[in-house]
Scaffold this active site. Structure first.
Site, PDB file in Angstrom:
ATOM      1  N   LYS A   1      -1.187  -9.331   3.024  1.00 21.19           N
ATOM      2  CA  LYS A   1      -0.488  -9.105   4.168  1.00 21.19           C
ATOM      3  C   LYS A   1      -1.493  -8.056   4.899  1.00 21.19           C
ATOM      4  O   LYS A   1      -1.961  -7.267   4.243  1.00 21.19           O
ATOM      5  CB  LYS A   1       0.650  -8.146   3.856  1.00 21.19           C
ATOM      6  CG  LYS A   1       1.605  -7.905   5.139  1.00 21.19           C
ATOM      7  CD  LYS A   1       3.012  -7.284   4.512  1.00 21.19           C
ATOM      8  CE  LYS A   1       2.988  -5.926   4.123  1.00 21.19           C
ATOM      9  NZ  LYS A   1       2.626  -4.943   4.881  1.00 21.19           N
TER      10      LYS A   1
ATOM     11  N   GLU B   1       9.188  -4.280  10.911  1.00 22.04           N
ATOM     12  CA  GLU B   1       9.563  -3.024  10.360  1.00 22.04           C
ATOM     13  C   GLU B   1       9.801  -1.929  11.361  1.00 22.04           C
ATOM     14  O   GLU B   1       9.425  -1.812  12.348  1.00 22.04           O
ATOM     15  CB  GLU B   1       8.341  -2.367   9.297  1.00 22.04           C
ATOM     16  CG  GLU B   1       8.821  -0.959   8.898  1.00 22.04           C
ATOM     17  CD  GLU B   1       7.744  -0.368   7.824  1.00 22.04           C
ATOM     18  OE1 GLU B   1       8.059   0.870   7.439  1.00 22.04           O
ATOM     19  OE2 GLU B   1       6.942  -1.018   7.546  1.00 22.04           O
TER      20      GLU B   1
ATOM     21  N   GLU C   1      -1.351  -5.619   8.711  1.00 18.80           N
ATOM     22  CA  GLU C   1      -0.748  -4.911   9.898  1.00 18.80           C
ATOM     23  C   GLU C   1      -1.380  -5.344  11.144  1.00 18.80           C
ATOM     24  O   GLU C   1      -2.728  -5.474  11.332  1.00 18.80           O
ATOM     25  CB  GLU C   1      -0.471  -3.705   9.705  1.00 18.80           C
ATOM     26  CG  GLU C   1       0.249  -3.103   8.625  1.00 18.80           C
ATOM     27  CD  GLU C   1       0.334  -1.592   8.448  1.00 18.80           C
ATOM     28  OE1 GLU C   1       0.082  -0.808   9.326  1.00 18.80           O
ATOM     29  OE2 GLU C   1       0.995  -1.194   7.553  1.00 18.80           O
TER      30      GLU C   1
ATOM     31  N   ASP D   1       0.899  -1.226  -0.069  1.00 17.25           N
ATOM     32  CA  ASP D   1       0.139  -0.023   0.121  1.00 17.25           C
ATOM     33  C   ASP D   1       0.946   1.437  -0.024  1.00 17.25           C
ATOM     34  O   ASP D   1       0.212   2.361  -0.201  1.00 17.25           O
ATOM     35  CB  ASP D   1      -1.175  -0.085   1.217  1.00 17.25           C
ATOM     36  CG  ASP D   1      -0.234  -0.085   2.570  1.00 17.25           C
ATOM     37  OD1 ASP D   1       0.913  -0.187   2.680  1.00 17.25           O
ATOM     38  OD2 ASP D   1      -1.026  -0.147   3.559  1.00 17.25           O
ATOM     39  N   SER D   2       2.135   1.126  -0.002  1.00 20.08           N
ATOM     40  CA  SER D   2       3.184   2.400  -0.153  1.00 20.08           C
ATOM     41  C   SER D   2       3.130   2.794  -1.534  1.00 20.08           C
ATOM     42  O   SER D   2       3.402   3.950  -1.891  1.00 20.08           O
ATOM     43  CB  SER D   2       4.603   1.849   0.015  1.00 20.08           C
ATOM     44  OG  SER D   2       4.929   0.506  -0.909  1.00 20.08           O
TER      45      SER D   2
ATOM     46  N   ASP E   1      -0.884  -6.033  -0.024  1.00 24.55           N
ATOM     47  CA  ASP E   1      -1.399  -5.446   1.055  1.00 24.55           C
ATOM     48  C   ASP E   1      -2.691  -5.243   1.314  1.00 24.55           C
ATOM     49  O   ASP E   1      -3.456  -4.851   0.178  1.00 24.55           O
ATOM     50  CB  ASP E   1      -0.690  -4.078   1.214  1.00 24.55           C
ATOM     51  CG  ASP E   1       0.673  -3.947   2.206  1.00 24.55           C
ATOM     52  OD1 ASP E   1       0.718  -4.979   2.929  1.00 24.55           O
ATOM     53  OD2 ASP E   1       1.458  -3.251   1.878  1.00 24.55           O
TER      54      ASP E   1
END
Length: 286
Positions: free
Chosen positions: A132, A201, A134, A63-64, A102
């Protein structure tokens, strides 16, 4: 023989070309725990995927892309539709690496059922192998729910960019004993819930080393430790496309400088009327 499709780079069109199916699998990635370090980079487009794929074990459609592709201030505004479009492009451009997508902010936190709906949408729309998400202890039930229903999940602990508004910035996490213990507990919870790998991270190094030691799945470091089971970076960062990058990035090239020089050369040729030349124009037939 099973086939997938890659893009014919000899033309400007996306012509499917069959290629032998050599794609790695999620179980193969999991078995790499403690083995040769896993190589992972972000990819958002077909052409980038084609160039990275032969060298990577995993490609992350991160999602970056909100910041890298769209110029957004954070990953928070990224939508499922954006992730699906770029995820499909990366799958089309690769045949070797496991493609992980993501799950964007707001697509999974409300409930395991909501997460399953979002994850199923992403995998159906893209053909990717895994998602993925978080979060740690709070997200462990969701990781378990998805894993038990056939959706491989990669975890993400430590600095979690989607929580930037809560964290107050992108600084390294785990500098206090309490926070360090919480990050380790988060990773253990996610691993025990069935995650096949965990991104760690932006943490102080001893935390990453401890997590890698205590969890049974591979750890993928980014601003963590070389002792992790693999590493991931934003491809545009390591290629040197941005002047400013996090301190944990090593620039392996200066693509920004090279592109700038190439465009300056093009502009000079256009203004001098030396481009296009005889080789680039169509002469009339006799």
């Amino acid at each position: 023989m099973s086939t997938t499709f890659t893009i014919d780079t000899a033309t400007s069109r996306a012509n499917p070309m069959p290629a032998p199916m050599k794609r790695l699998t999620v179980p193969a990635i999991r078995k790499q725990k403690g083995g040769v370090p896993l190589v992972m980079l972000t990819a958002y487009t077909v052409r980038t995927a084609q160039l990275l794929d032969p060298h990577c074990d995993m490609l992350l459609v991160g999602d970056s892309l909100g910041q890298v592709i769209y110029g957004l201030p954070s990953t928070v505004p990224v939508t499922l539709e954006m992730m699906a479009a770029h995820g499909a492009a990366v799958v089309r451009g690769s045949y070797h690496a496991v493609v992980v997508i993501d799950m964007p902010f707001g697509s999974y936190e409300a409930s395991p059922e909501k997460a399953f709906e979002s994850a199923a949408y992403l995998l159906k729309q893209t053909g990717a192998a895994a998602v993925k998400l978080e979060g740690g202890i709070a997200m462990a039930p969701t990781v378990k729910f998805l894993s038990e229903r056939g959706i491989p999940v990669m975890g993400h602990v430590g600095l979690t960019p989607q929580a930037v508004n809560t964290l107050g910035g992108y600084g390294a996490r785990g500098r206090s004993k309490v926070e360090a213990a919480k990050i380790v507990a988060d990773a253990v919870a996610v691993a025990d819930a069935g995650a096949f790998a965990i991104v760690i991270e932006g943490v102080v190094e001893p935390i990453a080393i401890e997590i890698t030691r205590v969890v049974g799945c591979p750890t993928i470091g980014i601003g963590a430790s070389a002792q992790c089971d693999g590493q991931v970076l934003v491809a545009e960062d390591m290629l040197g496309l941005f002047e400013r990058t996090p301190r944990f990035v090593k620039k392996f090239d200066d693509m920004a400088g090279r592109i700038s020089a190439a465009v300056a050369s093009y502009a000079d040729d256009v203004r001098a009327r030396s481009f296009p030349g005889p080789e680039q124009i169509y002469a009339p037939k006799d």
